[in-house]
Design a protein around this motif. Structure first.
Motif, PDB file in Angstrom:
ATOM      1  N   ASN A 253       7.150   3.745  31.180  1.00  0.00           N
ATOM      2  CA  ASN A 253       5.792   3.462  30.688  1.00  0.00           C
ATOM      3  C   ASN A 253       5.321   2.086  31.149  1.00  0.00           C
ATOM      4  N   PRO A 334       2.060   8.246  33.089  1.00  0.00           N
ATOM      5  CA  PRO A 334       3.524   8.156  33.208  1.00  0.00           C
ATOM      6  C   PRO A 334       4.142   9.172  34.163  1.00  0.00           C
ATOM      7  N   ASP A 383      -1.140   3.802  27.734  1.00  0.00           N
ATOM      8  CA  ASP A 383      -0.440   4.984  28.238  1.00  0.00           C
ATOM      9  C   ASP A 383      -0.210   5.951  27.055  1.00  0.00           C
ATOM     10  N   LEU A 386       3.359   6.562  25.913  1.00  0.00           N
ATOM     11  CA  LEU A 386       3.928   5.409  25.204  1.00  0.00           C
ATOM     12  C   LEU A 386       3.383   5.326  23.785  1.00  0.00           C
TER      13      LEU A 386
END
Ligand code: HDD
Length: 737
Positions: A253, A334, A383, A386
């Motif tokens: 990430n 990602p 992200d 994440l």
């Protein structure tokens, strides 16, 4: 000199860290002046918890000494057992509750302690304390893992490997919960349960264990094109590492670094092993699962015990915040890597693993990682994978470790003080004093009180966010194939062959023909030849002809062909029986050790062996207890033992196995005769083996004259450092054996 970390010296306990092994290789200790003593802080903190029962009397958990632990309390010697037998009840009750739930993913793992040290200050990019001063050594705990299999599954299955690192910093704990693959299967955490349900054994019969070679996984893949990139990595050699010591780690990430002036960079984290990135062969990995399911654990444990401490350099890729949109991929996605050729990896420090755990359960099983464990100077990005992870890890520990006090378990405790108003809960180990457990308060003058930033308080990075509340995927996350093709383009010929072989095995194990066809069709979008070669091996139609997608870029950094190659810590089996030549064995043992390799004598049995001139050897392993699978190379020394070894089917199998797994094989003088009764004969049939120089072909090294021992040894070590000789498998496939 080892430094004693505890005043108490007890038999059987390891209280020592050999400091000489923790200094940076190739660096004079002068460079860093005197390192601060932080590196031992975690071990010192753990030491008081160590227990040693040596020479002690047996007691109950209440401390009552016991006279007998073999017989339950009964009425008469043959009578019924009594409920009042408190010792029996306590012993059995404790046993009944010894197991805790295994991790829902990454259940099988192996951990070790270590030390992290910077090469240069990162103050320009982050104010994280442990990234400021190259003199500071930060203690770490690392847990490596497989993802899919349960706790008792085999180490060498084809799978992603977890690489989770806990830094016990002066700012509190910082975790990088990474993998050995830089991208992930999915883009949004909400799909994680779907992915894992598809990958794990199928729920109706809990088959198959620890593998993606089944229908539900590939059904998920064909219906989720964002998986394409990581599927390619998982089918590549990366998913069958030779050792935890020989694989990369990636934070995956995107995080943020924030410096003291509040300036931010996006950052990705990297671990690069100093032994290079190396892998097993599919057939070898599958056989090892049976022969030695603990292959990776054993390898790591032994290396640390032998003082061959695994080392990884720490790297960061940095993107200034104002360049967020300067790339042809979304840096928050990602399923995308940041090509090293575009965003270089800045190497900033080194991790050395230098101490095995004292107790697997207490440390490796109970360690709790979480990507939300960050320190001032580091922050998250948006992200979406994440963001979901930040919730999941904390949550899973509640059922796995039994409540909110799991951070009080010794391995999870930071090395800095903890003060807050969190109270009570299952397994509370602290005895908080006083009536105040709230804030604000006057009774305790607002203690404990918030710290401001200057005092080291964590301040979340200020970020302007505006938008519609929406359940949707960004348009910038939609390209699933460009980087997948980029990865395929970066592979060497051998690596490409291995990927196709992996697809043939994995998708070939799928029962549903429609799924198989869809896999071939899907990967034809990566490269037409990939799709058609997959189809050819799994019994489906060639995918419809499509034009290549136009991606021609590639990255040398992605190919294992270009990795560090060294003989250091490579395991070499020296095949020996009565009549061996002691000069050859001794000279080669010395040369191998000199190169940092790990030679081991393998006898026909474990009985002592007598060589020429009445020399004696004690074998470490026998042809029954050892397998060529567990070694990187085989050496056949000169001597009169060759006639017996030629007659021995196990000895011939040993060599054939090493040969087919493309490992280095060395034969000295009479040893060449043993080679000639193995499959190597077909490979070397037109070679005379005469002449004075060592003879080398596809990782097979032979020498005919005793005088040429030294050049032979040098060549053998060179070939050993190559790791594997992949070209040999194509040669063997074409030979009539
Ligand atoms: Fe995860 C464990 C790595 C996505 C939820 N994960 C776990 C471990 C590693 C990773 C190395 C083992 C830690 C240990 O040794 O104890 N996980 C990753 C990476 C991911 C990732 C690199 C993608 C970038 N994980 C991910 C998502 C979720 C989770 C999207 C859920 C939304 N992961 C978990 C978990 C685990 C876990 C269920 C199981 C045990 C644990 O956390 O402590 O919470």
């Amino acid at each position: 000199m080892p430094i004693c970390l505890c005043n108490k010296i007890s038999k059987g306990l390891r209280y020592y860290i050999d400091e000489s092994k923790t200094t940076m290789k190739g660096e004079s200790s002068m460079l860093f002046n005197k390192p601060s003593d932080n590196s031992t802080k975690k071990i010192e903190q753990l030491n008081p918890y160590l227990e040693n029962d040596m020479d002690q009397k047996l007691t109950t958990d209440n401390g009552v000494k016991l006279t007998n632990t073999d017989d339950s309390l009964k009425i008469g010697e043959r009578g019924p057992t009594l409920l009042e037998d408190f010792h029996f009840r306590q012993k059995i009750t404790h046993f009944d509750h010894e197991r805790i739930p295994e991790r829902v993913v990454h259940a099988r793992g192996f951990g070790a302690h270590g030390v992290f040290q910077l090469y240069e200050s990162m103050a320009q990019y982050t104010k994280a304390k442990f990234l400021q001063n190259p003199n500071v050594k930060t203690p770490v705990f690392v847990r490596f893992s497989t993802v899919v299999g349960s706790r008792g599954s085999a180490d060498t299955v084809r799978d992603v490997r977890g690489f989770a690192t806990k830094f016990y910093t002066e700012d509190g704990n910082f975790d990088i919960v990474g993998n050995n693959i830089p991208v992930f299967f999915i883009q949004d955490a909400i799909k994680f349960p779907d992915l894992i349900h598809a990958i794990k054994p199928e729920p109706h019969n809990e088959v198959p264990q620890a593998t993606t070679a089944h229908d539900t996984f590939w059904d998920f893949v064909i219906n989720t094109p964002e998986t394409a990139h990581m599927v390619m990595w998982t089918m590549s050699d990366r998913a069958i590492p030779r050792s935890f010591r020989m694989m990369q780690g990636f934070g995956v990430n995107t995080f943020r670094f924030i410096n003291a002036q509040g300036k931010a960079h996006f950052v990705k984290f990297h671990w690069k092993p100093l032994l290079g990135v190396h892998s097993l062969m599919r057939d070898e990995a599958q056989k090892l699962s049976g022969k030695d399911p603990d292959f990776h654990r054993r390898d790591m444990w032994d290396a640390i015990e032998q003082g061959n401490y695994p080392e990884y350099e720490f790297g960061v890729q940095l993107i200034p915040e104002d360049q967020e949109f300067s790339f042809d991929f979304d840096i928050l996605d990602p399923t995308k890597l940041w090509p090293e050729e575009v965003v270089p990896v800045k190497i900033i420090g080194k991790l050395i693993l230098n101490k095995n755990v004292d107790n697997f359960f207490a440390e490796t099983e109970q360690v709790a990682f979480c990507p939300a464990n960050i320190v001032p100077g580091i922050d998250f990005s948006n992200d979406p994978l994440l963001q979901g992870r930040l919730f999941s890890y904390e949550d899973t520990q509640l059922s796995r470790l039994g409540g909110p006090n799991f951070r009080q378990i010794p391995i999870n405790r930071p090395v800095v003080p903890i003060h807050n108003d969190q109270r009570d809960g299952l397994h509370q180990m602290r005895i908080h004093q006083g009536p105040v457990s709230y804030f604000p308060n006057a009774l305790a003058q607002n203690s404990p009180s918030p710290a401001d930033e200057a005092e080291g308080g964590f301040a979340h990075y200020t970020q302007k966010v505006e938008g519609q509340k929406i359940r949707s995927r960004s348009q910038s996350f939609r390209d699933h194939f460009s980087q997948t093709t980029f990865f395929w383009n970066s592979m060497s010929q051998a690596e490409k062959e291995h990927i196709i072989d992996a697809f043939h095995f994995e998708v070939g194990s799928v029962k549903d023909k429609k799924i198989k066809q869809a896999v071939a069709d899907m990967f034809a979008h990566v490269a037409p030849e990939l799709g058609s070669q997959i189809a050819a091996g799994i019994g489906v139609n060639p995918p419809p002809v499509t034009a290549p997608n136009g991606v021609t870029a590639y990255s040398p950094a992605l190919s294992q062909e270009n990795t560090i190659k060294t003989a250091r810590t490579r395991k070499v089996a020296i095949l020996v029986d009565n009549g061996y030549c002691p000069i050859a064995v001794q000279a080669m043992t010395d040369m191998l050790k000199g190169a940092g390799a790990v030679p081991e004598i393998v006898g026909v049995t474990l009985a002592p062996i007598t060589g020429r001139s009445n020399a004696k050897l004690e074998p470490g392993k026998s042809l029954i207890t050892a397998s060529a699978l567990a070694y990187d190379a085989v050496l056949i020394p000169a001597g009169d033992h060759i006639n017996a070894l030629k007659q021995n089917a196990d000895a011939r199998t040993f060599i054939n196995e090493a040969l087919h797994h493309c490992k280095t094989i060395g034969a000295m003088e009479e040893g060449i005769d043993l080679l000639k009764v193995t499959d190597a004969a077909a490979l070397t049939s037109n070679m005379s083996f005469n002449g004075s120089a060592p003879w080398v072909f596809q990782g097979i090294v032979a020498v005919s004259g005793a005088a040429n021992l030294k050049p032979f040894g040098t060549e053998f070590v060179n070939q050993l450092a190559m790791h594997r000789h992949w070209g040999r498998s194509a040669q063997l496939a074409n030979l009539v054996l």
